[in-house]
Design an enzyme around this catalytic site. Structure first.
Site, PDB file in Angstrom:
ATOM      1  N   ASN A 244     -66.022 -33.540 -29.490  1.00  0.00           N
ATOM      2  CA  ASN A 244     -65.182 -32.387 -29.687  1.00  0.00           C
ATOM      3  C   ASN A 244     -63.967 -32.297 -29.058  1.00  0.00           C
ATOM      4  O   ASN A 244     -63.616 -31.800 -27.836  1.00  0.00           O
ATOM      5  CB  ASN A 244     -66.014 -31.178 -29.207  1.00  0.00           C
ATOM      6  N   CYS A 245     -62.880 -32.704 -29.948  1.00  0.00           N
ATOM      7  CA  CYS A 245     -61.463 -32.937 -29.593  1.00  0.00           C
ATOM      8  C   CYS A 245     -60.513 -32.596 -30.859  1.00  0.00           C
ATOM      9  O   CYS A 245     -60.654 -32.837 -31.913  1.00  0.00           O
ATOM     10  CB  CYS A 245     -61.264 -34.571 -29.069  1.00  0.00           C
ATOM     11  N   GLY A 246     -59.502 -31.698 -30.465  1.00  0.00           N
ATOM     12  CA  GLY A 246     -58.606 -31.144 -31.398  1.00  0.00           C
ATOM     13  C   GLY A 246     -57.390 -32.026 -31.530  1.00  0.00           C
ATOM     14  O   GLY A 246     -56.637 -31.465 -32.359  1.00  0.00           O
TER      15      GLY A 246
END
Length: 333
Positions: free
Chosen positions: A72-74
Protein backbone atom coordinates in the site's frame (compact mmCIF):
# COMPACT_ATOMS: atom_id res chain seq x y z
CA UNK A 1 -5.03 -30.36 -5.09
CA UNK A 2 -3.24 -28.41 -7.79
CA UNK A 3 -2.77 -24.69 -7.70
CA UNK A 4 -5.02 -22.34 -9.69
CA UNK A 5 -4.18 -19.26 -11.74
CA UNK A 6 -5.31 -15.76 -10.77
CA UNK A 7 -5.79 -12.62 -12.84
CA UNK A 8 -5.16 -9.25 -11.17
CA UNK A 9 -6.34 -6.14 -13.03
CA UNK A 10 -5.76 -2.49 -12.26
CA UNK A 11 -8.54 -0.63 -10.49
CA UNK A 12 -9.94 2.83 -11.04
CA UNK A 13 -7.09 5.30 -11.50
CA UNK A 14 -4.57 2.48 -11.43
CA UNK A 15 -1.51 1.71 -13.52
CA UNK A 16 -0.34 -1.41 -15.29
CA UNK A 17 -1.87 -3.86 -17.76
CA UNK A 18 -2.51 -6.50 -15.11
CA UNK A 19 -0.89 -9.69 -13.85
CA UNK A 20 -1.69 -13.35 -14.38
CA UNK A 21 -0.03 -15.51 -11.76
CA UNK A 22 0.06 -19.17 -10.84
CA UNK A 23 1.88 -20.63 -7.86
CA UNK A 24 4.43 -23.40 -8.17
CA UNK A 25 6.12 -25.55 -5.59
CA UNK A 26 8.94 -22.99 -5.48
CA UNK A 27 6.79 -19.83 -5.58
CA UNK A 28 3.75 -20.34 -3.40
CA UNK A 29 3.67 -17.49 -0.88
CA UNK A 30 1.68 -14.25 -1.11
CA UNK A 31 3.08 -11.62 1.24
CA UNK A 32 0.98 -8.73 2.51
CA UNK A 33 3.18 -5.71 3.22
CA UNK A 34 0.40 -3.29 4.11
CA UNK A 35 0.63 -3.06 7.90
CA UNK A 36 -2.03 -4.45 10.16
CA UNK A 37 -1.95 -8.05 9.00
CA UNK A 38 -3.33 -9.69 5.88
CA UNK A 39 -4.94 -7.33 3.39
CA UNK A 40 -8.20 -8.56 1.77
CA UNK A 41 -6.56 -8.40 -1.68
CA UNK A 42 -3.74 -10.68 -0.54
CA UNK A 43 -6.24 -13.01 1.09
CA UNK A 44 -8.33 -13.29 -2.08
CA UNK A 45 -5.26 -14.00 -4.20
CA UNK A 46 -4.37 -16.80 -1.81
CA UNK A 47 -7.94 -18.14 -1.75
CA UNK A 48 -8.10 -18.36 -5.54
CA UNK A 49 -4.62 -19.78 -6.12
CA UNK A 50 -4.30 -22.03 -3.10
CA UNK A 51 -1.06 -20.29 -2.13
CA UNK A 52 -0.05 -19.44 1.41
CA UNK A 53 -0.56 -15.86 2.56
CA UNK A 54 1.62 -14.29 5.26
CA UNK A 55 2.10 -10.88 6.86
CA UNK A 56 5.29 -9.49 5.36
CA UNK A 57 5.85 -7.19 8.33
CA UNK A 58 6.07 -10.00 10.86
CA UNK A 59 7.38 -12.88 8.75
CA UNK A 60 10.59 -13.19 6.75
CA UNK A 61 9.95 -14.99 3.47
CA UNK A 62 12.78 -15.77 1.02
CA UNK A 63 12.40 -13.89 -2.24
CA UNK A 64 12.53 -17.14 -4.21
CA UNK A 65 9.31 -18.35 -2.57
CA UNK A 66 7.25 -15.17 -3.11
CA UNK A 67 4.50 -15.42 -5.72
CA UNK A 68 3.61 -11.75 -5.37
CA UNK A 69 3.77 -8.90 -2.88
CA UNK A 70 0.72 -6.84 -1.92
CA UNK A 71 1.68 -3.33 -0.81
CA UNK A 72 0.00 0.00 0.00
CA UNK A 73 2.26 2.74 -1.34
CA UNK A 74 1.34 5.74 -3.47
CA UNK A 75 4.71 6.33 -5.09
CA UNK A 76 7.52 6.76 -2.55
CA UNK A 77 10.58 4.55 -2.13
CA UNK A 78 8.68 1.45 -0.96
CA UNK A 79 6.74 1.15 -4.20
CA UNK A 80 9.83 -0.02 -6.08
CA UNK A 81 11.41 -2.36 -3.54
CA UNK A 82 9.80 -5.57 -4.82
CA UNK A 83 9.78 -4.61 -8.52
CA UNK A 84 13.55 -4.09 -8.20
CA UNK A 85 13.78 -7.75 -7.16
CA UNK A 86 11.53 -8.70 -10.11
CA UNK A 87 8.82 -9.82 -7.73
CA UNK A 88 5.26 -9.24 -9.06
CA UNK A 89 3.82 -6.37 -7.03
CA UNK A 90 0.17 -5.53 -6.36
CA UNK A 91 -0.44 -2.04 -5.00
CA UNK A 92 -3.79 -1.44 -3.31
CA UNK A 93 -3.28 2.33 -3.71
CA UNK A 94 -3.44 4.14 -7.08
CA UNK A 95 0.34 4.26 -7.40
CA UNK A 96 2.44 4.47 -10.56
CA UNK A 97 6.17 4.52 -11.33
CA UNK A 98 7.69 7.10 -9.00
CA UNK A 99 10.31 7.63 -6.34
CA UNK A 100 14.00 6.71 -6.51
CA UNK A 101 13.23 3.18 -7.77
CA UNK A 102 10.78 4.20 -10.51
CA UNK A 103 12.95 2.72 -13.28
CA UNK A 104 12.37 -0.78 -11.89
CA UNK A 105 8.57 -0.51 -11.93
CA UNK A 106 7.54 -2.04 -15.24
CA UNK A 107 4.22 -3.00 -16.75
CA UNK A 108 4.89 -6.74 -16.61
CA UNK A 109 5.36 -6.98 -12.84
CA UNK A 110 3.32 -4.14 -11.35
CA UNK A 111 -0.36 -3.23 -11.08
CA UNK A 112 -2.03 -0.68 -8.80
CA UNK A 113 -5.36 0.52 -7.38
CA UNK A 114 -6.33 -3.12 -6.87
CA UNK A 115 -9.35 -4.06 -4.77
CA UNK A 116 -10.73 -7.56 -4.20
CA UNK A 117 -13.08 -6.94 -7.14
CA UNK A 118 -10.09 -6.84 -9.51
CA UNK A 119 -8.83 -10.25 -8.38
CA UNK A 120 -10.44 -13.07 -10.37
CA UNK A 121 -9.74 -16.65 -11.34
CA UNK A 122 -7.81 -17.06 -14.60
CA UNK A 123 -7.36 -19.73 -17.22
CA UNK A 124 -4.17 -21.65 -16.51
CA UNK A 125 -3.42 -21.70 -20.24
CA UNK A 126 -2.75 -17.95 -20.14
CA UNK A 127 0.12 -18.43 -17.66
CA UNK A 128 3.64 -18.92 -19.07
CA UNK A 129 4.63 -22.58 -19.05
CA UNK A 130 7.60 -21.97 -16.78
CA UNK A 131 5.32 -20.54 -14.12
CA UNK A 132 2.47 -22.99 -14.49
CA UNK A 133 3.98 -26.14 -13.03
CA UNK A 134 1.48 -27.48 -10.55
CA UNK A 135 2.46 -28.39 -7.04
CA UNK A 136 0.74 -31.07 -5.06
CA UNK A 137 -0.49 -29.87 -1.69
CA UNK A 138 -3.24 -31.95 -0.25
CA UNK A 139 -6.79 -30.67 0.03
CA UNK A 140 -6.67 -30.92 3.81
CA UNK A 141 -3.47 -28.86 4.00
CA UNK A 142 -4.87 -26.15 1.74
CA UNK A 143 -8.11 -25.94 3.71
CA UNK A 144 -6.24 -25.75 6.99
CA UNK A 145 -3.96 -22.99 5.69
CA UNK A 146 -6.93 -20.93 4.47
CA UNK A 147 -8.74 -21.37 7.79
CA UNK A 148 -5.66 -20.29 9.74
CA UNK A 149 -5.22 -17.24 7.52
CA UNK A 150 -8.84 -16.17 7.98
CA UNK A 151 -8.47 -16.59 11.72
CA UNK A 152 -5.42 -14.32 11.73
CA UNK A 153 -7.28 -11.68 9.73
CA UNK A 154 -10.25 -11.81 12.11
CA UNK A 155 -7.99 -11.50 15.14
CA UNK A 156 -6.08 -8.55 13.71
CA UNK A 157 -9.25 -6.61 12.92
CA UNK A 158 -10.55 -6.44 16.51
CA UNK A 159 -9.85 -4.27 19.51
CA UNK A 160 -8.02 -0.98 19.84
CA UNK A 161 -5.07 -2.20 17.76
CA UNK A 162 -7.38 -3.05 14.88
CA UNK A 163 -8.98 0.41 15.08
CA UNK A 164 -5.58 2.12 15.00
CA UNK A 165 -4.49 0.02 12.02
CA UNK A 166 -7.70 0.76 10.08
CA UNK A 167 -7.47 4.48 10.90
CA UNK A 168 -3.83 4.62 9.79
CA UNK A 169 -4.61 2.76 6.57
CA UNK A 170 -7.47 5.17 5.85
CA UNK A 171 -5.28 8.24 6.35
CA UNK A 172 -2.55 6.66 4.26
CA UNK A 173 -5.00 5.93 1.44
CA UNK A 174 -6.20 9.56 1.35
CA UNK A 175 -2.65 10.96 1.41
CA UNK A 176 -1.38 8.59 -1.27
CA UNK A 177 -4.42 9.24 -3.47
CA UNK A 178 -3.75 12.99 -3.31
CA UNK A 179 -0.05 12.38 -3.98
CA UNK A 180 -0.85 10.24 -7.01
CA UNK A 181 -3.32 12.84 -8.30
CA UNK A 182 -0.72 15.59 -7.98
CA UNK A 183 1.86 13.50 -9.79
CA UNK A 184 -0.55 12.80 -12.64
CA UNK A 185 -1.45 16.49 -12.89
CA UNK A 186 2.22 17.48 -13.15
CA UNK A 187 2.87 14.76 -15.74
CA UNK A 188 -0.14 15.89 -17.77
CA UNK A 189 1.08 19.48 -17.64
CA UNK A 190 4.60 18.55 -18.74
CA UNK A 191 3.64 16.03 -21.41
CA UNK A 192 0.53 17.61 -22.94
CA UNK A 193 -0.36 21.16 -21.91
CA UNK A 194 3.09 22.80 -22.12
CA UNK A 195 3.88 21.24 -25.56
CA UNK A 196 0.49 22.48 -26.79
CA UNK A 197 1.23 25.99 -25.53
CA UNK A 198 4.53 25.88 -27.38
CA UNK A 199 2.75 24.71 -30.52
CA UNK A 200 0.17 27.51 -30.30
CA UNK A 201 2.89 30.12 -29.69
CA UNK A 202 4.83 28.88 -32.70
CA UNK A 203 1.74 28.87 -34.91
CA UNK A 204 0.70 32.36 -33.84
CA UNK A 205 4.24 33.59 -34.49
CA UNK A 206 4.26 32.11 -37.99
CA UNK A 207 0.80 33.44 -38.81
CA UNK A 208 1.66 36.90 -37.48
CA UNK A 209 5.12 37.12 -39.04
CA UNK A 210 4.03 35.99 -42.49
CA UNK A 211 0.87 38.10 -42.42
CA UNK A 212 -1.09 35.12 -43.81
CA UNK A 213 -4.12 35.42 -41.59
CA UNK A 214 -4.24 39.23 -41.89
CA UNK A 215 -4.12 38.94 -45.68
CA UNK A 216 -7.01 36.47 -45.62
CA UNK A 217 -8.97 38.66 -43.22
CA UNK A 218 -8.57 41.79 -45.32
CA UNK A 219 -9.55 39.81 -48.40
CA UNK A 220 -12.86 38.65 -46.95
CA UNK A 221 -13.70 41.94 -45.18
CA UNK A 222 -15.99 43.14 -48.03
CA UNK A 223 -18.21 40.10 -47.46
CA UNK A 224 -19.28 41.46 -44.08
CA UNK A 225 -21.52 44.14 -45.52
CA UNK A 226 -24.47 41.95 -46.58
CA UNK A 227 -26.26 38.74 -45.45
CA UNK A 228 -25.10 36.63 -48.43
CA UNK A 229 -21.53 37.78 -47.83
CA UNK A 230 -21.78 36.77 -44.17
CA UNK A 231 -22.95 33.30 -45.15
CA UNK A 232 -20.05 32.99 -47.59
CA UNK A 233 -17.73 34.22 -44.83
CA UNK A 234 -19.08 31.50 -42.54
CA UNK A 235 -18.29 28.94 -45.23
CA UNK A 236 -14.75 30.28 -45.67
CA UNK A 237 -13.81 30.32 -41.99
CA UNK A 238 -15.24 26.82 -41.63
CA UNK A 239 -13.06 25.29 -44.34
CA UNK A 240 -11.31 22.26 -42.76
CA UNK A 241 -7.87 23.28 -44.09
CA UNK A 242 -8.25 26.92 -42.97
CA UNK A 243 -10.00 26.76 -39.61
CA UNK A 244 -7.07 25.21 -37.65
CA UNK A 245 -4.78 27.99 -38.99
CA UNK A 246 -7.21 30.84 -38.37
CA UNK A 247 -8.08 29.63 -34.88
CA UNK A 248 -4.88 30.54 -32.97
CA UNK A 249 -4.36 33.95 -34.58
CA UNK A 250 -8.09 34.82 -34.60
CA UNK A 251 -7.23 37.32 -37.34
CA UNK A 252 -10.59 37.14 -39.13
CA UNK A 253 -12.44 37.51 -35.85
CA UNK A 254 -10.36 40.55 -34.92
CA UNK A 255 -10.38 42.35 -38.28
CA UNK A 256 -14.02 41.71 -39.18
CA UNK A 257 -15.10 42.32 -35.59
CA UNK A 258 -13.45 45.74 -35.49
CA UNK A 259 -14.71 46.60 -38.97
CA UNK A 260 -18.31 45.67 -38.24
CA UNK A 261 -18.22 47.20 -34.78
CA UNK A 262 -17.17 50.60 -36.09
CA UNK A 263 -19.64 50.46 -38.99
CA UNK A 264 -22.53 49.54 -36.70
CA UNK A 265 -21.51 52.22 -34.19
CA UNK A 266 -21.49 54.86 -36.94
CA UNK A 267 -24.89 53.75 -38.23
CA UNK A 268 -23.57 52.70 -41.62
CA UNK A 269 -24.69 49.08 -41.04
CA UNK A 270 -27.91 48.09 -39.24
CA UNK A 271 -27.44 46.74 -35.73
CA UNK A 272 -29.17 43.52 -36.82
CA UNK A 273 -25.89 42.51 -38.51
CA UNK A 274 -24.11 42.20 -35.17
CA UNK A 275 -25.39 38.74 -34.25
CA UNK A 276 -24.90 37.03 -37.66
CA UNK A 277 -21.48 38.65 -37.95
CA UNK A 278 -20.48 37.13 -34.62
CA UNK A 279 -21.37 33.65 -35.84
CA UNK A 280 -19.79 34.27 -39.24
CA UNK A 281 -16.38 35.16 -37.83
CA UNK A 282 -16.32 32.57 -35.02
CA UNK A 283 -16.79 29.41 -37.09
CA UNK A 284 -13.11 28.55 -36.64
CA UNK A 285 -13.05 28.93 -32.86
CA UNK A 286 -11.61 25.85 -31.13
CA UNK A 287 -10.67 24.01 -34.34
CA UNK A 288 -6.98 24.30 -33.44
CA UNK A 289 -7.69 22.76 -30.03
CA UNK A 290 -9.53 19.63 -31.21
CA UNK A 291 -6.55 17.21 -31.25
CA UNK A 292 -5.26 18.52 -27.92
CA UNK A 293 -8.71 18.27 -26.35
CA UNK A 294 -8.99 14.67 -27.46
CA UNK A 295 -5.52 13.96 -26.07
CA UNK A 296 -6.43 15.54 -22.74
CA UNK A 297 -9.43 13.23 -22.67
CA UNK A 298 -7.04 10.29 -23.15
CA UNK A 299 -8.74 9.33 -26.41
CA UNK A 300 -7.41 6.36 -28.34
CA UNK A 301 -5.32 7.12 -31.47
CA UNK A 302 -8.15 5.77 -33.63
CA UNK A 303 -10.58 8.18 -31.96
CA UNK A 304 -8.26 11.12 -32.62
CA UNK A 305 -7.81 10.15 -36.28
CA UNK A 306 -11.58 10.07 -36.77
CA UNK A 307 -12.61 12.81 -34.34
CA UNK A 308 -10.44 15.64 -35.69
CA UNK A 309 -11.69 15.55 -39.30
CA UNK A 310 -15.24 14.90 -38.06
CA UNK A 311 -15.23 18.13 -36.04
CA UNK A 312 -13.57 20.14 -38.81
CA UNK A 313 -16.04 18.98 -41.47
CA UNK A 314 -18.98 19.52 -39.12
CA UNK A 315 -17.93 23.17 -38.75
CA UNK A 316 -18.17 23.48 -42.54
CA UNK A 317 -21.89 22.72 -42.18
CA UNK A 318 -22.77 24.38 -38.88
CA UNK A 319 -20.92 27.65 -39.49
CA UNK A 320 -23.10 28.94 -42.39
CA UNK A 321 -26.23 27.47 -40.80
CA UNK A 322 -25.55 29.38 -37.59
CA UNK A 323 -25.21 32.62 -39.61
CA UNK A 324 -28.61 32.05 -41.25
CA UNK A 325 -30.27 31.24 -37.92
CA UNK A 326 -28.62 34.24 -36.23
CA UNK A 327 -29.69 36.55 -39.07
CA UNK A 328 -33.30 35.41 -38.71
CA UNK A 329 -33.17 35.71 -34.90
CA UNK A 330 -31.69 39.21 -35.07
CA UNK A 331 -35.01 40.60 -36.32
CA UNK A 332 -36.83 39.18 -33.31
CA UNK A 333 -34.78 41.25 -30.85
Amino acid sequence: MSYSAVKISKGRGGWGSGLTLMPTEENNVVISVTGGGIHPVAQKIADITGAEVVDGFTNNVPDAKILCAVINCGGTARIGVYPKKRIPTVDVYPGEPGGPLAQFITDDIFVSAVTPNEVTAADASTVPVAAAAAAAPTADDAAAAKAAARARVAAQGTGFTGFVVRFGNGIGYVINTLLSSGRQAVKLTLNTIIPFMAYVSLLIGIVTYTGLSTWIANGVAPLASNPIGLIILGVIVGLPFLSPILGPGAAIAQVIGVLMGTQIASGAIPVQYALPTLFAIDGQVGCDFVPVGLSLGEAEPETVSVGVPAVLFSRQITSPLSVIIAYGASFLV
